[in-house]
Design a protein around this motif. Sequence first.
Motif, PDB file in Angstrom:
ATOM      1  N   ARG A   1      15.215  11.685  -1.766  1.00 49.62           N
ATOM      2  CA  ARG A   1      15.513  10.500  -0.940  1.00 49.62           C
ATOM      3  C   ARG A   1      14.247   9.791  -0.453  1.00 49.62           C
ATOM      4  O   ARG A   1      14.126   8.583  -0.671  1.00 49.62           O
ATOM      5  N   PRO A   2      13.303  10.486   0.216  1.00 51.08           N
ATOM      6  CA  PRO A   2      12.100   9.751   0.630  1.00 51.08           C
ATOM      7  C   PRO A   2      11.287   9.256  -0.555  1.00 51.08           C
ATOM      8  O   PRO A   2      10.674   8.192  -0.473  1.00 51.08           O
ATOM      9  N   LEU A   3      11.333   9.993  -1.669  1.00 53.52           N
ATOM     10  CA  LEU A   3      10.598   9.552  -2.857  1.00 53.52           C
ATOM     11  C   LEU A   3      11.124   8.208  -3.343  1.00 53.52           C
ATOM     12  O   LEU A   3      10.370   7.266  -3.591  1.00 53.52           O
ATOM     13  N   SER A   4      12.475   8.115  -3.466  1.00 54.49           N
ATOM     14  CA  SER A   4      13.016   6.865  -3.993  1.00 54.49           C
ATOM     15  C   SER A   4      12.885   5.741  -2.971  1.00 54.49           C
ATOM     16  O   SER A   4      12.642   4.589  -3.346  1.00 54.49           O
TER      17      SER A   4
ATOM     18  N   VAL B   1       0.877  -1.173   0.000  1.00 56.37           N
ATOM     19  CA  VAL B   1       0.000   0.000   0.000  1.00 56.37           C
ATOM     20  C   VAL B   1       0.912   1.220   0.000  1.00 56.37           C
ATOM     21  O   VAL B   1       1.855   1.291   0.793  1.00 56.37           O
ATOM     22  N   PHE B   2       0.612   2.160  -0.879  1.00 61.24           N
ATOM     23  CA  PHE B   2       1.532   3.275  -1.083  1.00 61.24           C
ATOM     24  C   PHE B   2       1.719   4.108   0.183  1.00 61.24           C
ATOM     25  O   PHE B   2       2.845   4.503   0.511  1.00 61.24           O
ATOM     26  N   SER B   3       0.642   4.331   0.932  1.00 56.97           N
ATOM     27  CA  SER B   3       0.714   5.263   2.061  1.00 56.97           C
ATOM     28  C   SER B   3       1.612   4.747   3.178  1.00 56.97           C
ATOM     29  O   SER B   3       2.284   5.531   3.843  1.00 56.97           O
ATOM     30  N   ASN B   4       1.626   3.411   3.368  1.00 57.75           N
ATOM     31  CA  ASN B   4       2.469   2.860   4.421  1.00 57.75           C
ATOM     32  C   ASN B   4       3.941   3.108   4.131  1.00 57.75           C
ATOM     33  O   ASN B   4       4.708   3.529   5.012  1.00 57.75           O
ATOM     34  N   CYS B   5       4.340   2.858   2.868  1.00 57.94           N
ATOM     35  CA  CYS B   5       5.742   3.076   2.494  1.00 57.94           C
ATOM     36  C   CYS B   5       6.096   4.545   2.636  1.00 57.94           C
ATOM     37  O   CYS B   5       7.171   4.892   3.148  1.00 57.94           O
ATOM     38  N   LEU B   6       5.171   5.421   2.219  1.00 57.24           N
ATOM     39  CA  LEU B   6       5.431   6.859   2.315  1.00 57.24           C
ATOM     40  C   LEU B   6       5.599   7.264   3.774  1.00 57.24           C
ATOM     41  O   LEU B   6       6.495   8.044   4.113  1.00 57.24           O
ATOM     42  N   GLY B   7       4.766   6.689   4.643  1.00 58.93           N
ATOM     43  CA  GLY B   7       4.871   7.019   6.061  1.00 58.93           C
ATOM     44  C   GLY B   7       6.227   6.657   6.623  1.00 58.93           C
ATOM     45  O   GLY B   7       6.873   7.463   7.299  1.00 58.93           O
ATOM     46  N   MET B   8       6.711   5.430   6.299  1.00 57.51           N
ATOM     47  CA  MET B   8       8.004   5.014   6.840  1.00 57.51           C
ATOM     48  C   MET B   8       9.134   5.865   6.297  1.00 57.51           C
ATOM     49  O   MET B   8      10.052   6.245   7.024  1.00 57.51           O
ATOM     50  N   ALA B   9       9.040   6.193   4.990  1.00 57.63           N
ATOM     51  CA  ALA B   9      10.099   7.041   4.419  1.00 57.63           C
ATOM     52  C   ALA B   9      10.062   8.434   5.031  1.00 57.63           C
ATOM     53  O   ALA B   9      11.116   9.051   5.239  1.00 57.63           O
ATOM     54  N   MET B  10       8.876   8.942   5.351  1.00 63.47           N
ATOM     55  CA  MET B  10       8.795  10.274   5.944  1.00 63.47           C
ATOM     56  C   MET B  10       9.389  10.293   7.348  1.00 63.47           C
ATOM     57  O   MET B  10       9.988  11.282   7.757  1.00 63.47           O
ATOM     58  N   ILE B  11       9.219   9.177   8.091  1.00 66.62           N
ATOM     59  CA  ILE B  11       9.836   9.113   9.420  1.00 66.62           C
ATOM     60  C   ILE B  11      11.347   9.259   9.282  1.00 66.62           C
ATOM     61  O   ILE B  11      11.986  10.037   9.990  1.00 66.62           O
ATOM     62  N   THR B  12      11.926   8.509   8.319  1.00 69.60           N
ATOM     63  CA  THR B  12      13.370   8.609   8.109  1.00 69.60           C
ATOM     64  C   THR B  12      13.779  10.021   7.716  1.00 69.60           C
ATOM     65  O   THR B  12      14.758  10.562   8.227  1.00 69.60           O
ATOM     66  N   PHE B  13      12.995  10.637   6.818  1.00 70.45           N
ATOM     67  CA  PHE B  13      13.304  11.983   6.327  1.00 70.45           C
ATOM     68  C   PHE B  13      13.333  12.992   7.483  1.00 70.45           C
ATOM     69  O   PHE B  13      14.324  13.714   7.680  1.00 70.45           O
ATOM     70  N   PHE B  14      12.265  13.004   8.286  1.00 67.46           N
ATOM     71  CA  PHE B  14      12.202  13.997   9.361  1.00 67.46           C
ATOM     72  C   PHE B  14      13.243  13.714  10.429  1.00 67.46           C
ATOM     73  O   PHE B  14      13.832  14.633  10.985  1.00 67.46           O
TER      74      PHE B  14
END
Lengths: 81, 240
Positions: free
Chosen positions: B158-161, B105-118
């Motif tokens: 970075r979070p995008l990729s 699911v796209f949103s889950n991956c985006l959430g985890m990448a955003m945690i790393t980003f912030f």
Amino acid sequence: MDPTTLVHSVEAFSAVLAILVGSAFCAIGQARVISNTMESMARQPEILGELRFTMIIGLAMIESLAIYCLLVSLILLLLKW
Amino acid sequence: MHALESKIFYFFPFIPIPPGAFLPWLITLGVFIFCYLATRQILLQPTPLQNVAELIYLELEKFIIMIAGPKHSKRLMPYLGTMFLYVLLSNMMGLIPGFKSPTSVFSNCLGMAMITFFLTHLFGLWEGGFHYVAHFWGEPWWLGPLMFPLHIIGELSRPLSLTFRLFGNIMGEDVVILVLTVALFPFLIPLPMMFMALFTSFLQAMVFTILSGVYLSGALPAEGHDHENPIPIPPHTEEP
């Protein structure tokens, strides 16, 4: 031909073209990375772990280019203009 | 795509929560119960469950020391270890019939990448302060107007990729298994692809953790340049 159908078929074609070219050249680049790393591993087995770690990072970086192509084709396919 | 999505056999249709939100809770609950049972009573001569937990912890620690170096690994271990276990279990959940990988699911991956980003930028601001902001401007100051947008785009990519790498790989493998199951035959035909999926699940969890660790330890000050807390020199011992 109906102009909407034409637009949709061009969208589908360009989406396929994007992921095709992106993944093909990504595969060539990754193959070069892996073959060179294997060569270095055979030459210097004592730094094998370090080489493997660097290889995985490099592969991920190369793969991100193919991922941008996937992004483009997904936008073309799923977004309704 | 929607026709395929509706054919995913999802076991819990009576729960009015989408599987991408429900299965992470299931994973969290499972890991919590495992950890509670394993560490409820820590003995010197470990019980089998404690033995398994110790094995997982030690291997993860070795892996994260390899990513982040011995100095930062103590600080990054909780986040990276949790992320590795969560992503691995999420990826493997798609192999159980009737389940759907939460990472497809796209949103889950985006959430985890955003945690790393912030977290990356929080660490950078916390540790580096003004120097961290200034490094976006680049080294010769007159190239700053050119380098600043490039650095910003680089940081945003970075979070995008990270997101699309995990999402694309896991969704692709799920769809392949689904197509083989639905279109061909639901027994033994998708088996080779499932072995492949086991391998990709592990590899993608590893790649996600390695890249998060590299980004995070890139924001922290480099090893060996810490003037405030230098590595303690062992006390002088008498020469024999």
